[in-house]
Design an enzyme around this catalytic site. Structure first.
Site, PDB file in Angstrom:
ATOM      1  N   ASP A  13       0.821  -1.216   0.000  1.00 56.86           N
ATOM      2  CA  ASP A  13       0.000   0.000   0.000  1.00 56.86           C
ATOM      3  C   ASP A  13       0.855   1.266   0.000  1.00 56.86           C
ATOM      4  O   ASP A  13       0.447   2.300   0.538  1.00 56.86           O
ATOM      5  CB  ASP A  13      -0.958   0.024   1.206  1.00 56.86           C
ATOM      6  N   LYS A  16       2.067   2.059  -5.171  1.00 54.63           N
ATOM      7  CA  LYS A  16       2.751   1.561  -6.381  1.00 54.63           C
ATOM      8  C   LYS A  16       1.930   1.809  -7.639  1.00 54.63           C
ATOM      9  O   LYS A  16       2.465   2.137  -8.683  1.00 54.63           O
ATOM     10  CB  LYS A  16       3.001   0.050  -6.264  1.00 54.63           C
ATOM     11  N   GLY A  40      -4.130  -4.469  -4.308  1.00 51.05           N
ATOM     12  CA  GLY A  40      -5.086  -3.437  -4.679  1.00 51.05           C
ATOM     13  C   GLY A  40      -4.326  -2.200  -5.095  1.00 51.05           C
ATOM     14  O   GLY A  40      -3.666  -1.565  -4.283  1.00 51.05           O
ATOM     15  N   HIS A  41      -4.343  -1.910  -6.390  1.00 49.55           N
ATOM     16  CA  HIS A  41      -3.614  -0.742  -6.887  1.00 49.55           C
ATOM     17  C   HIS A  41      -4.626   0.308  -7.350  1.00 49.55           C
ATOM     18  O   HIS A  41      -5.390   0.078  -8.275  1.00 49.55           O
ATOM     19  CB  HIS A  41      -2.677  -1.162  -8.033  1.00 49.55           C
ATOM     20  N   GLN A 223       1.917  -6.291  -2.902  1.00 56.29           N
ATOM     21  CA  GLN A 223       2.189  -6.328  -1.455  1.00 56.29           C
ATOM     22  C   GLN A 223       3.481  -5.542  -1.183  1.00 56.29           C
ATOM     23  O   GLN A 223       3.721  -4.569  -1.880  1.00 56.29           O
ATOM     24  CB  GLN A 223       2.266  -7.773  -0.919  1.00 56.29           C
TER      25      GLN A 223
HETATM   26  P1  IMP Z   1      -2.968 -12.868   2.084  1.00 53.18           P
HETATM   27  O1  IMP Z   1      -1.989 -12.353   1.088  1.00 53.18           O
HETATM   28  O2  IMP Z   1      -4.405 -12.643   1.738  1.00 53.18           O
HETATM   29  O3  IMP Z   1      -2.675 -14.309   2.471  1.00 53.18           O
HETATM   30  O4  IMP Z   1      -2.740 -12.017   3.432  1.00 53.18           O
HETATM   31  C1  IMP Z   1      -1.510 -12.111   4.177  1.00 53.18           C
HETATM   32  C2  IMP Z   1      -1.121 -10.750   4.737  1.00 53.18           C
HETATM   33  O5  IMP Z   1      -0.746  -9.887   3.660  1.00 53.18           O
HETATM   34  C3  IMP Z   1      -2.238 -10.015   5.480  1.00 53.18           C
HETATM   35  O6  IMP Z   1      -1.667  -9.250   6.533  1.00 53.18           O
HETATM   36  C4  IMP Z   1      -2.797  -9.077   4.433  1.00 53.18           C
HETATM   37  O7  IMP Z   1      -3.438  -7.955   4.981  1.00 53.18           O
HETATM   38  C5  IMP Z   1      -1.515  -8.685   3.708  1.00 53.18           C
HETATM   39  N1  IMP Z   1      -1.739  -8.259   2.326  1.00 53.18           N
HETATM   40  C6  IMP Z   1      -2.071  -9.025   1.281  1.00 53.18           C
HETATM   41  N2  IMP Z   1      -2.149  -8.266   0.152  1.00 53.18           N
HETATM   42  C7  IMP Z   1      -1.850  -7.015   0.514  1.00 53.18           C
HETATM   43  C8  IMP Z   1      -1.718  -5.781  -0.214  1.00 53.18           C
HETATM   44  O8  IMP Z   1      -1.882  -5.698  -1.427  1.00 53.18           O
HETATM   45  N3  IMP Z   1      -1.369  -4.686   0.521  1.00 53.18           N
HETATM   46  C9  IMP Z   1      -1.130  -4.751   1.839  1.00 53.18           C
HETATM   47  N4  IMP Z   1      -1.230  -5.867   2.550  1.00 53.18           N
HETATM   48  C10 IMP Z   1      -1.578  -7.006   1.896  1.00 53.18           C
END
Ligand code: IMP
Length: 419
Positions: A13, A16, A40-41, A223
């Protein structure tokens, strides 16, 4: 000409999407290599907001190919929704989108298992996005996953999906005491969507290599560094390598094809989901920064936790990702502050309490005036320039871009990184 790797330096977040969008103006390809629709972009173009989860941000440019590499896990439903949303906005997809046939596919049972596992962990849950990302990567590593290429052979696919879903349903029913999911319905739904999107599926590695030899390509990380399965704040991480190594394994191209790593760093730090966050502000100021920065997750709608910029992590990210320059985002969110802190160091993280000892900050004066939309470095207030210079000194890395608002034009370009 240059191929550029973009990576969030903290927990994702960092903004990007907007930086990819700005750079994609000069690029012929934009490539995703890990993660899935957990990302989420957010892009704001001419006042219209588009949130992309799966499709590379370059899709909004007419002349940019959007390529999804083998390291990405695909939800066919999410892909279908996102494509429809883009088509509704008048964006051309055909001959611009290509998806690796080696991508693993998220099944509804992966989603159910993700959510049941989180529930069963109670207070120790990871705070996943609940989209089945972790269980899909688990099956990939266990060599029983379903790839997009499997969909081209229907009878074989049926056997494979049935075998895998029988195993998932066994866990759902007997381990989690939850409902089973119909194999037949799943097959029917997924095959229908597959038939709509199969024109986009191919072996993308030669294409990436080809474009990267001829023109600028952007490799868009999802991420952030601290969510990397190996180098992040394990187990509070995502299930892929979000760092430089993920780019190589998730596309099949060599490290020598990447000319420049751009770290995307927010002017403060945020995290969604659970897990340690040494510089978190658990007071009113943290809530104020969240409000000024609109810090609500683009994927889950959850509020993001906010804190001071963590330069200990920034320095680790620079090493891990061989970062050459930084794009500093959301500088304007700090406009109201009297004093601003930067964290420079702390002791080891206690993973039971999430506490750290000996946290060290330096404090700077704020600039107390609007920087929104400024697009020339010299027009920034003196204290904002000092803030930027301090981050450069601590990290020993140049800041090459500064974002001063959500729109494409609210950007200061200090150096042309394609040259
Ligand atoms: P998962 O990727 O859904 O398995 O989540 C694992 C961890 O990564 C959790 O803390 C989510 O909130 C975090 N996470 C997954 N995708 C994003 C992203 O795009 N931005 C920020 N945090 C993310």
């Amino acid at each position: 000409m240059a191929n550029i790797f973009l990576v969030g330096t903290h927990w994702g977040d960092e903004g990007k999407g907007k930086i990819v969008d700005v750079l994609s103006q000069e690029a012929s390809g934009c490539v995703r290599f890990q993660g899935g629709h957990n990302a989420g972009h957010t892009l704001v173009i001419d006042g219209v907001t588009t949130i992309l989860h799966l499709i590379p941000s370059g899709i909004l440019r007419d002349k940019c190919l959007s390529i999804i590499g083998n390291g990405v896990v695909i939800s066919l439903e999410a892909l279908q929704h996102e494509l429809q949303d883009l088509i509704d906005k008048g964006i051309t997809i055909d001959e611009k989108l290509y998806i690796s046939e080696s991508c693993h596919v998220i099944l509804p049972t992966h989603i159910a298992l993700d959510q049941e596992k989180e529930k069963s962990l109670g207070k120790k849950s990871i705070g996943t996005t609940g989209r089945g990302i972790g269980p899909t990567y688990e099956d990939k590593i266990a060599r029983r996953g379903i790839r997009l290429s499997d969909f081209f052979d229907e009878s074989n696919l049926k056997d494979k999906i049935k075998k895998l879903m029988d195993y998932h349903n066994f866990l759902l029913k007997n381990y989690y005491n939850s409902n089973e999911i119909s194999v037949d319905d799943t097959l029917y739904n997924l095959l229908n969507i597959f038939n709509e999107v199969k024109k986009y599926i191919c072996d993308v590695t030669p294409m990436i290599l080809d474009v990267s030899k001829q023109s600028n390509v952007i490799f868009e990380g999802a991420q952030g560094t601290m969510l990397d399965i190996d180098h992040g704040t394990y187990p509070y991480v995502t299930s892929s390598n979000t760092t430089f190594s993920g780019l190589i394994s998730g596309t099949g191209i060599g490290a020598d094809k990447v000319d420049y790593s751009l770290g995307i760093t927010k002017a403060y730090t945020t995290r969604v989901g659970h897990g340690p966050f040494p510089t978190e502000l658990t007071n009113q100021l943290g809530l104020d920064i969240a409000k000024w920065g609109g810090e609500v997750g683009a994927t889950t709608g959850r509020s993001r936790r906010c804190g001071w910029l963590d330069c200990k992590i920034l320095k680790q990210s620079i090493e891990l990702n061989r970062i050459n320059g930084i794009a500093l985002t959301k500088l304007d969110v700090l406009d109201n502050l009297e004093k601003i802190k930067i964290c420079i160091d702390y002791g080891p993280i206690d993973y039971k309490t999430f506490q750290v000892e000996d946290i060290e900050y330096i404090e700077l004066d704020g600039w107390k005036t609007s920087t929104v939309g400024i697009n020339n470095f010299d027009n920034l207030p003196e204290n904002a320039r000092k803030y930027i210079k301090t981050i450069e000194d601590i990290s020993s890395t140049p800041i090459v871009m500064i974002s001063t608002g959500p729109s494409r034009d609210q950007i200061i370009k200090i150096r042309d990184i394609f040259k």
